[in-house]
Design an enzyme around this catalytic site. Sequence first.
Site, PDB file in Angstrom:
ATOM      1  N   GLU A  14       0.848  -1.197   0.000  1.00 58.77           N
ATOM      2  CA  GLU A  14       0.000   0.000   0.000  1.00 58.77           C
ATOM      3  C   GLU A  14       0.883   1.245   0.000  1.00 58.77           C
ATOM      4  OE1 GLU A  14      -2.421   2.992   0.079  1.00 58.77           O
ATOM      5  OE2 GLU A  14      -3.209   0.962  -0.257  1.00 58.77           O
ATOM      6  N   TYR A  49     -27.756   8.874   4.209  1.00 59.06           N
ATOM      7  CA  TYR A  49     -27.951   7.687   5.047  1.00 59.06           C
ATOM      8  C   TYR A  49     -27.075   7.766   6.292  1.00 59.06           C
ATOM      9  CZ  TYR A  49     -23.897   6.177   2.199  1.00 59.06           C
ATOM     10  OH  TYR A  49     -22.691   6.105   1.539  1.00 59.06           O
ATOM     11  N   HIS A  56     -22.413   1.806   1.151  1.00 59.27           N
ATOM     12  CA  HIS A  56     -23.470   0.797   1.211  1.00 59.27           C
ATOM     13  C   HIS A  56     -22.837  -0.587   1.045  1.00 59.27           C
ATOM     14  CE1 HIS A  56     -27.089   3.481   0.206  1.00 59.27           C
ATOM     15  NE2 HIS A  56     -26.042   4.286   0.110  1.00 59.27           N
ATOM     16  N   LEU A 106       4.399   1.918  -5.903  1.00 61.68           N
ATOM     17  CA  LEU A 106       4.935   1.175  -7.056  1.00 61.68           C
ATOM     18  C   LEU A 106       5.285   2.143  -8.182  1.00 61.68           C
ATOM     19  CD1 LEU A 106       5.353  -1.790  -8.186  1.00 61.68           C
ATOM     20  CD2 LEU A 106       3.154  -1.440  -9.339  1.00 61.68           C
ATOM     21  N   ALA A 110     -17.459  -0.137  -4.878  1.00 63.02           N
ATOM     22  CA  ALA A 110     -16.641  -0.977  -4.003  1.00 63.02           C
ATOM     23  C   ALA A 110     -17.132  -2.415  -4.021  1.00 63.02           C
ATOM     24  CB  ALA A 110     -16.663  -0.424  -2.582  1.00 63.02           C
TER      25      ALA A 110
END
Length: 388
Positions: A34, A215, A47, A130, A307
């Site tokens: 990462e 939400y 969601h 990277l 996602a």
Amino acid sequence: MNDKPTIAVIGAGLGGAAVGALLQQAGYPTKVFEQAPAFSRLGAGIHLGPNVMKVMRRIGIEDQLNAMGSHPDFWFSRDGMTGEYQSRIPLGDFARREYGAAYITVHRGDLHALMVDTLDPARLYFDKHLVDVDDNGDKVVMRFADGTTDEADLVIGADGVNSRIREKLLGPEAPIYSGWVAHRAIISADKLAAYDLDFEACVKWWSEDRHMMVYFVTGDEKEYYYVTGVPEPEWNHGTSFIDSSREEMREAFMGYHPVVQALIDCTEKVTKWPLLERNPLPLWHENRLVLLGDACHPMKPHMAQGAAMAIEDAAMLVRCLEEVGGDRYRQALELYKANRFERASRVQKVSHDNTWLRHDEDPSWVFGYDVFEEPLKHPHPTTTGSPA
């Protein structure tokens, strides 16, 4: 002796964390790299439909997510001006019964933290940007900005819309600015208590050319989140987001319902993000390199499934490796694309068109999908290649 291929995952976002966790659980020697210097609670709301929660079940964090998330009984769509209901999509108990898992909304950072915690910490490397990757046919050598190198048998590009792995496979090409921006803000529910209004658990306010999705992101309903879709002809800021303001929000949603105006009045900090896309890519993998998630199919967030598609990709990729054997990786990667391309491309298009659940419709093709049980589609024999 472990005869499974060594695998490197570039990117520890939601898709990268999912594929890393599932690979490690399946016994693949897997390292996750990462570029961020450390984990942080980034993002806002997300969601998780039943299709994703089934993957969370396999990873082992479904119960924790159910405990921390908000469980809306419906997805409501309402006319932005009048408040008239345009759709009432049942979730809650209906979703658990009909689709086999819950539908929740949660803070993206809380979800991400749970997922990262499932990874082997000894094989998770932060601050690894990277800069180059060399697939020499037998191994893949990765070079990082800090001067270090590493190698693996397979490299998975889960490195987002500006993927270095995608660039290696297809050449440099900027993503497409969609002409829309998203405003994002989290509001303390305490502020909303001053209003004699109903702030529903999951509602999307629509008008002809813009919307606001709202939400809760915690089970205790203390944080209320909104994300918009608003047309903006150009994005020339050179950054991934900029600060916005209540004044800009008032102008963008002038004439909208009092509930929306109350949300804007309670906004303390709001940011604005360009919505980026790519057309469906002709190539998802080549030899020992493969893409997943936004690296190969970035999309507008208008279905709340971006996602989800990355996480489904992760599960299907591991399933395909297990189906044919890691030593036959070429067949596994062909099988992976054959079972993900059509679905991801369909979700890309519906997200682009921004029609999802605006009116009553059957969402079972999305929510009812189970990546582990879906019958596998096998690619045409002439495209499978020879054994690795």
